[in-house]
Design an enzyme around this catalytic site. Structure first.
Site, PDB file in Angstrom:
ATOM      1  N   ASP A   1      51.904  20.977  -2.958  1.00  0.00           N
ATOM      2  CA  ASP A   1      52.107  22.133  -3.243  1.00  0.00           C
ATOM      3  C   ASP A   1      52.622  23.290  -4.357  1.00  0.00           C
ATOM      4  O   ASP A   1      53.530  21.479  -4.936  1.00  0.00           O
ATOM      5  CB  ASP A   1      52.226  23.476  -1.592  1.00  0.00           C
ATOM      6  CG  ASP A   1      53.988  22.598  -1.174  1.00  0.00           C
ATOM      7  OD1 ASP A   1      54.217  21.263  -2.133  1.00  0.00           O
ATOM      8  OD2 ASP A   1      53.921  22.821  -0.162  1.00  0.00           O
TER       9      ASP A   1
ATOM     10  N   ASN B   1      59.245  25.073  11.533  1.00  0.00           N
ATOM     11  CA  ASN B   1      58.176  26.640  12.614  1.00  0.00           C
ATOM     12  C   ASN B   1      56.949  25.587  12.747  1.00  0.00           C
ATOM     13  O   ASN B   1      55.879  26.104  13.172  1.00  0.00           O
ATOM     14  CB  ASN B   1      57.908  27.626  12.086  1.00  0.00           C
ATOM     15  CG  ASN B   1      57.336  27.164  10.604  1.00  0.00           C
ATOM     16  OD1 ASN B   1      57.014  25.847   9.546  1.00  0.00           O
ATOM     17  ND2 ASN B   1      56.964  28.502   9.868  1.00  0.00           N
TER      18      ASN B   1
ATOM     19  N   HIS C   1      55.391  24.177  10.041  1.00  0.00           N
ATOM     20  CA  HIS C   1      54.010  24.204   9.180  1.00  0.00           C
ATOM     21  C   HIS C   1      54.632  22.858   8.019  1.00  0.00           C
ATOM     22  O   HIS C   1      55.073  22.042   8.242  1.00  0.00           O
ATOM     23  CB  HIS C   1      54.762  24.860   7.903  1.00  0.00           C
ATOM     24  CG  HIS C   1      55.922  25.012   7.132  1.00  0.00           C
ATOM     25  ND1 HIS C   1      57.023  25.721   6.847  1.00  0.00           N
ATOM     26  CD2 HIS C   1      56.557  23.778   6.111  1.00  0.00           C
ATOM     27  CE1 HIS C   1      57.426  25.562   5.844  1.00  0.00           C
ATOM     28  NE2 HIS C   1      57.574  24.323   6.256  1.00  0.00           N
TER      29      HIS C   1
ATOM     30  N   GLU D   1      51.410  27.688   7.054  1.00  0.00           N
ATOM     31  CA  GLU D   1      52.163  28.297   8.268  1.00  0.00           C
ATOM     32  C   GLU D   1      51.394  28.469   9.796  1.00  0.00           C
ATOM     33  O   GLU D   1      50.405  28.114   9.324  1.00  0.00           O
ATOM     34  CB  GLU D   1      52.776  29.785   6.981  1.00  0.00           C
ATOM     35  CG  GLU D   1      53.533  29.774   5.977  1.00  0.00           C
ATOM     36  CD  GLU D   1      55.226  29.457   6.380  1.00  0.00           C
ATOM     37  OE1 GLU D   1      55.715  28.794   7.474  1.00  0.00           O
ATOM     38  OE2 GLU D   1      55.975  29.642   5.246  1.00  0.00           O
TER      39      GLU D   1
HETATM   40  P1  PGA Z   1      62.585  19.713   3.964  1.00  0.00           P
HETATM   41  O1  PGA Z   1      61.206  20.344   3.509  1.00  0.00           O
HETATM   42  O2  PGA Z   1      62.078  18.322   3.565  1.00  0.00           O
HETATM   43  O3  PGA Z   1      63.756  20.622   2.804  1.00  0.00           O
HETATM   44  O4  PGA Z   1      63.033  20.177   5.140  1.00  0.00           O
HETATM   45  C1  PGA Z   1      59.943  20.233   4.595  1.00  0.00           C
HETATM   46  C2  PGA Z   1      58.937  21.063   4.935  1.00  0.00           C
HETATM   47  O5  PGA Z   1      59.646  22.598   4.896  1.00  0.00           O
HETATM   48  O6  PGA Z   1      57.899  20.919   4.685  1.00  0.00           O
END
Ligand code: PGA
Length: 240
Positions: free
Chosen positions: A67, A135, A137, A142
């Site tokens: 992304d 959450n 995702h 999302e």
């Molecule tokens: P993080 O993010 O590695 O910074 O915890 C993971 C994500 O939101 O996919």
């Protein structure tokens, strides 16, 4: 799903490196699906060290990232292309021309999504690395994202904006939109490696492993993947 629970972040990263190194060893021209975020930094440091000390070559590897924020490009140190160059690519012998991310600066974001989908249909990931959001995702898919979605433009959830605000000077600076691989593109990978550490991921990890397969917890779709490895530390595994 294969589950490996480790003592802490460092041992989680050691295990993740073992899985990733094995893929590159088996196929020096592998397609690696990569991720940003704080979770994979330990893995990327180990890949860089292994290249430096043992000469593991990435010359023939290709990469595809999950992304990118809409509106950000390589000149911005908040962009994911900047993150990948800084934290991984410049430490390997990987030609930049072999690396791929959605272009957040594209004028026509829908056309950019179509370009990225076409690329992904030609380059199946030998492995897709993932983090998980609090959450549930994965990438910027999302809760509520259809499992059949391909690369698309996303309006970020408030919880994701809050989680990511720590990486920006002010919460208002976090872009509200992103381009993200869809769950279908992710599920297309031959192998999935998902990492999680810290107590704030425990609920999402529980849903990923034990919850119903539901679009309300996007990571739960990974229960349907034939070769998925979850590596998490004890804190993230505390509700399993
Ligand atoms: P993080 O993010 O590695 O910074 O915890 C993971 C994500 O939101 O996919």
């Amino acid at each position: 799903m294969k589950i490996i629970i480790t003592k802490d972040y460092e041992t989680m990263s050691d295990e993740a490196f073992r899985v990733m190194a094995d893929v590159v060893k088996q196929n020096p021209a592998a397609v690696l699906g990569l991720a940003t975020g704080t979770t994979p930094l330990g893995l990327y440091a180990r890949m860089a060290k292994d290249h430096r000390e043992n000469g593991t070559s990435y010359r023939n590897v290709h990469t595809v990232n999950l992304d990118e924020y809409a509106g950000l490009g390589a000149e911005s140190d908040q962009s994911y292309v900047w993150f990948m160059r800084e934290n991984l690519f410049r430490h390997l012998d990987l030609p930049l021309g072999n690396t791929n991310l959605p272009n957040g600066k594209a004028e026509d974001l829908l056309a950019e999504c179509a370009r990225y989908n076409a690329l992904l249909s030609e380059m199946q990931q030998d492995i897709q690395l993932l983090g998980i959001g609090s959450n549930g995702h994965i990438a910027f898919n999302e809760p509520g994202t259809p499992f059949g979605a391909e690369t698309h433009v996303v309006e970020l959830a408030e919880s994701t904006i809050r989680d990511n605000a720590r990486l920006f000077a002010r919460e208002e600076d976090v872009p509200r939109r992103a381009l993200s691989m869809g769950l279908k593109n992710i599920m297309h990978a031959k192998k999935i490696l998902i990492l999680a550490n810290g107590a704030n991921k425990a609920k999402a990890v529980c849903g990923l492993v034990k919850g119903p397969v539901t679009e309300q917890l996007p990571a739960s779709v990974l229960q349907l993947h034939p070769d998925c490895v979850l590596i998490c530390d004890e804190a993230a595994a505390s509700l399993l």
